[in-house]
Design an enzyme around this catalytic site. Sequence first.
Site, PDB file in Angstrom:
ATOM      1  N   LYS A   1      25.741   6.853  73.374  1.00 20.92           N
ATOM      2  CA  LYS A   1      25.858   7.866  73.306  1.00 20.92           C
ATOM      3  C   LYS A   1      25.724   8.826  72.156  1.00 20.92           C
ATOM      4  CE  LYS A   1      28.035   9.532  77.328  1.00 20.92           C
ATOM      5  NZ  LYS A   1      29.307   9.692  78.765  1.00 20.92           N
ATOM      6  N   CYS A   2      25.800   7.756  71.198  1.00 17.08           N
ATOM      7  CA  CYS A   2      25.499   7.757  69.386  1.00 17.08           C
ATOM      8  C   CYS A   2      24.501   8.087  68.976  1.00 17.08           C
ATOM      9  CB  CYS A   2      26.321   7.455  68.323  1.00 17.08           C
ATOM     10  SG  CYS A   2      26.796   6.712  66.851  1.00 17.08           S
ATOM     11  N   SER A   3      23.429   9.112  68.440  1.00 18.04           N
ATOM     12  CA  SER A   3      22.342   8.994  67.389  1.00 18.04           C
ATOM     13  C   SER A   3      22.008   7.603  66.348  1.00 18.04           C
ATOM     14  CB  SER A   3      21.938  10.542  66.907  1.00 18.04           C
ATOM     15  OG  SER A   3      22.915  10.373  65.997  1.00 18.04           O
TER      16      SER A   3
END
Length: 116
Positions: free
Chosen positions: A11-13
């Site tokens: 979920k982390c760019s």
Amino acid sequence: MIRAYLYHNPKCSKSKKALEIIKSCNIKVNVILYLEEKLTADMLNEILELSGLTARNIIRTNEKEYKDNDLDNNALTQDQILQYILKFPILLQRPIFIFKNKAIIARPPESILKII
């Protein structure tokens, strides 16, 4: 064979970008979904040993769990901080890349190129 690991939060760019960079370099990486798979003390100690960082360097200070547990308390030992990371894996900095017996927090993700 050289081992490569990425402590990854999909979920982390920045974590997604790190994985892209690793794959673009044709490195076979073991992806550790640390929010789903249980972290161990050995894993955290390996990160510290290979990076030269301290527990305070690998903890995310902007998380609710950090504030709720008064983790900015300077009296906490390294082992106590690591126990909180084990209890609340969301506190682990991300992404963390391990390659060629070195570990880095890949922020920015392009810093991976320094150890490849």
